[in-house]
Design a protein around this motif. Structure first.
Motif, short mmCIF file in Angstrom:
data_model
loop_
_atom_site.label_atom_id
_atom_site.label_comp_id
_atom_site.label_asym_id
_atom_site.label_seq_id
_atom_site.Cartn_x
_atom_site.Cartn_y
_atom_site.Cartn_z
N ILE A 1 -31.43 -3.40 53.99
CA ILE A 1 -32.52 -4.29 54.37
C ILE A 1 -32.09 -5.74 54.15
CG2 ILE A 1 -34.80 -5.07 53.63
CD1 ILE A 1 -35.57 -2.15 53.29
N ASP A 2 -32.29 -6.56 55.17
CA ASP A 2 -31.89 -7.96 55.13
C ASP A 2 -33.10 -8.80 54.70
OD1 ASP A 2 -30.99 -10.52 55.49
OD2 ASP A 2 -30.29 -10.23 57.55
N LEU A 3 -33.09 -9.24 53.45
CA LEU A 3 -34.23 -9.99 52.93
C LEU A 3 -34.37 -11.37 53.57
CD1 LEU A 3 -33.98 -9.06 49.15
CD2 LEU A 3 -35.47 -8.07 50.88
N ASN A 4 -33.33 -11.81 54.29
CA ASN A 4 -33.44 -13.07 55.02
C ASN A 4 -34.24 -12.92 56.31
OD1 ASN A 4 -31.88 -14.65 53.20
ND2 ASN A 4 -30.01 -13.74 54.04
N GLU B 1 -39.77 -10.42 57.63
CA GLU B 1 -40.84 -9.96 58.52
C GLU B 1 -40.35 -8.83 59.43
OE1 GLU B 1 -44.06 -10.71 58.57
OE2 GLU B 1 -43.69 -11.86 56.74
N ARG B 2 -39.14 -8.96 59.94
CA ARG B 2 -38.59 -7.90 60.79
C ARG B 2 -38.42 -6.61 60.02
NH1 ARG B 2 -32.51 -8.63 62.14
NH2 ARG B 2 -32.40 -7.64 60.09
N GLU B 3 -37.88 -6.71 58.82
CA GLU B 3 -37.66 -5.52 58.01
C GLU B 3 -39.00 -4.90 57.58
OE1 GLU B 3 -34.94 -4.58 58.40
OE2 GLU B 3 -33.30 -5.71 57.53
N LEU B 4 -39.97 -5.75 57.32
CA LEU B 4 -41.29 -5.28 56.94
C LEU B 4 -41.90 -4.41 58.04
CD1 LEU B 4 -43.37 -5.79 54.58
CD2 LEU B 4 -44.40 -7.49 56.10
N ASP C 1 -43.62 0.89 59.80
CA ASP C 1 -43.69 1.92 60.85
C ASP C 1 -43.19 3.26 60.31
OD1 ASP C 1 -43.85 2.87 63.71
OD2 ASP C 1 -41.69 3.05 63.41
N ILE C 2 -42.07 3.24 59.59
CA ILE C 2 -41.53 4.49 59.03
C ILE C 2 -42.49 5.06 57.99
CG2 ILE C 2 -39.66 5.52 57.68
CD1 ILE C 2 -37.79 3.42 58.96
N TYR C 3 -43.05 4.18 57.15
CA TYR C 3 -43.98 4.63 56.11
C TYR C 3 -45.14 5.41 56.72
CZ TYR C 3 -47.88 4.50 52.89
OH TYR C 3 -48.96 4.86 52.13
N GLU D 1 -51.55 -5.11 53.58
CA GLU D 1 -51.41 -4.52 52.25
C GLU D 1 -49.95 -4.17 51.97
OE1 GLU D 1 -53.01 -0.78 49.51
OE2 GLU D 1 -53.69 -0.97 51.59
N PHE D 2 -49.28 -3.59 52.99
CA PHE D 2 -47.87 -3.25 52.86
C PHE D 2 -47.05 -4.51 52.57
CE2 PHE D 2 -43.66 -1.88 54.35
CZ PHE D 2 -43.58 -0.60 53.82
N ALA D 3 -47.36 -5.59 53.30
CA ALA D 3 -46.64 -6.85 53.10
C ALA D 3 -46.90 -7.42 51.71
CB ALA D 3 -47.05 -7.86 54.16
N HIS D 4 -48.12 -7.29 51.24
CA HIS D 4 -48.48 -7.79 49.90
C HIS D 4 -47.66 -7.07 48.83
CE1 HIS D 4 -51.24 -9.64 46.97
NE2 HIS D 4 -51.20 -8.49 46.33
N MET D 5 -47.58 -5.75 48.93
CA MET D 5 -46.81 -4.98 47.95
C MET D 5 -45.32 -5.29 48.05
SD MET D 5 -46.74 -0.86 47.35
CE MET D 5 -48.40 -0.84 46.68
#
Length: 377
Positions: A208-211, A214-217, A222-224, A241-245
């Motif tokens: 996962i590219d933390l840079n 938003e794309r990785e999120l 979707d997979i979750y 909520e997913f983004a918050h966590m």
């Protein structure tokens, strides 16, 4: 004198609610307990800022005896859960209590009554505040230190809930994974499957590219949803909520232990392994991030050699392909290369054969167990 149970109604009350665990001697005296970060608990209760509460409601109570706090509980109405499952289940969480059956029963009754008044027919938990957060009551493996973002409680908690009329709904398991020369080994059968999957289906792994957060999120969300939606107790998470966590974990994640599996060009699975920050949290005895707690956590990130497999999700259409075996093969390879000594895989439903059987076959040992309790309101 009987214990009194008072609702939490003011910001001062919320601070007292968060403070209750530090008044429970069976917690503070136990070397296995890791004091929670007060800010993390505050966020999990924050009805204004936490997106979970856009579709949920919560009520809190503190139990006191002789003017001193002896317990706490939350009641949660999760409308998204009930809409998805088509039921009328309420939840309780954030339960802590001294060995005081009267106080525990009064707390459970207060939560059950609140939920019943809202038309909910059963109460289930602990979920703090849903299955996407800390879940379950420890019922086996008390001698082992709690691992990051998992609850630890003394054995008498189970007796308190059972005396309050609650019974088992489901158990959640933790497996201990050891690495190195004498550690986990993929059985020949699984190794062959992993090799075949990698060759036949053009499987690749991408950190996962933390840079590009938003794309990785979007990919992981979707997979979750695709991987977990048929699990018992699944609680839908909105993207917010997913983004918050994910935002809370962002600085704590090692990119090489947060990766996505692609089949061809399609994201098919992801896995998240986090360092066991409880090693540090046990030294932050007051649960406060400042002035030095946050620095200690960040400094430990690259030094810790133990961890927790927090999430391993495979989209349903890829589960019969052997992709899970290949994921575990990759975790073992990366863990050995990094020098990881031990990790925990949790929480795994007791009847999730697709996860339990491969772990046992690799030599993983079930070593902790949590229970979800329930009763009618």
């Amino acid at each position: 004198m009987k214990p009194s149970v008072q609702p939490v109604t003011t910001p001062h009350d919320v601070r007292r609610f968060i403070d209750v665990p530090w008044h429970i001697a069976a917690l503070t005296a136990a070397p296995q307990w890791a004091p929670p970060l007060r800010q993390t608990v505050r966020d999990a209760l924050d009805v204004r800022r936490n997106p979970f509460y856009r579709t949920a409601s919560i009520a809190l109570w503190i139990a006191e005896r002789d003017g001193r706090p002896v317990g706490r509980i939350a009641a949660i109405e999760n409308a998204a859960h009930n809409e998805f499952h088509g039921d009328t289940t309420g939840f309780f969480g954030f339960f802590e209590c001294a060995d005081d059956p009267e106080a525990a029963t009064a707390l459970v009754d207060a939560a059950a009554d609140w939920l019943g008044e809202r038309g909910l027919t059963s109460i289930q938990g602990p979920m703090s505040p849903s299955t996407n957060y800390e879940t379950g009551l420890l019922v086996d493996g008390f001698e082992h230190p709690a691992v990051f973002m998992t609850p630890w409680n003394p054995p008498y908690y189970a007796t308190l809930l059972e005396q309050a009329g609650m019974s088992k709904a489901k158990d959640l398991l933790a497996y201990q994974l050891t690495f190195g020369a004498a550690g986990l080994q993929l059985p020949d059968k699984f190794a062959k499957v992993a090799d075949r999957v990698r060759a036949d289906q053009r499987v690749t792994f991408r950190d996962i590219d933390l840079n590009h957060f938003e794309r990785e999120l979007a990919t992981c969300w979707d997979i979750y949803n695709a991987a977990w939606e048929r699990n018992w107790g699944y609680a839908p998470m909105t993207r917010d909520e997913f983004a918050h966590m994910a935002g809370e974990l962002r600085l704590l994640v090692l990119p090489q232990f947060a990766f996505v599996a692609h089949v061809g060009d399609n994201p098919a699975a992801f896995i998240l392994v986090v360092p066991d920050y409880n090693v540090v949290l046990r030294r932050i005895v007051n649960g406060r991030l400042f002035p030095t707690g946050a620095f200690r956590l960040l400094m430990a990130r690259n030094r810790l050699r133990s961890g927790r497999v927090m999430a391993l999700g495979v989209k349903r259409e890829y589960r019969s392909t052997g992709l899970s075996a290949l994921l575990m093969h990759e975790v073992i390879r990366r863990a050995n290369a990094y020098g990881v000594t031990v990790a925990e895989a949790s929480w795994i439903l007791e009847d999730n054969a697709l996860m339990n059987r491969p772990l046992v076959a690799m030599g993983a040992k079930e070593y902790r167990r949590w229970r979800i309790y329930e009763k009618a309101t």
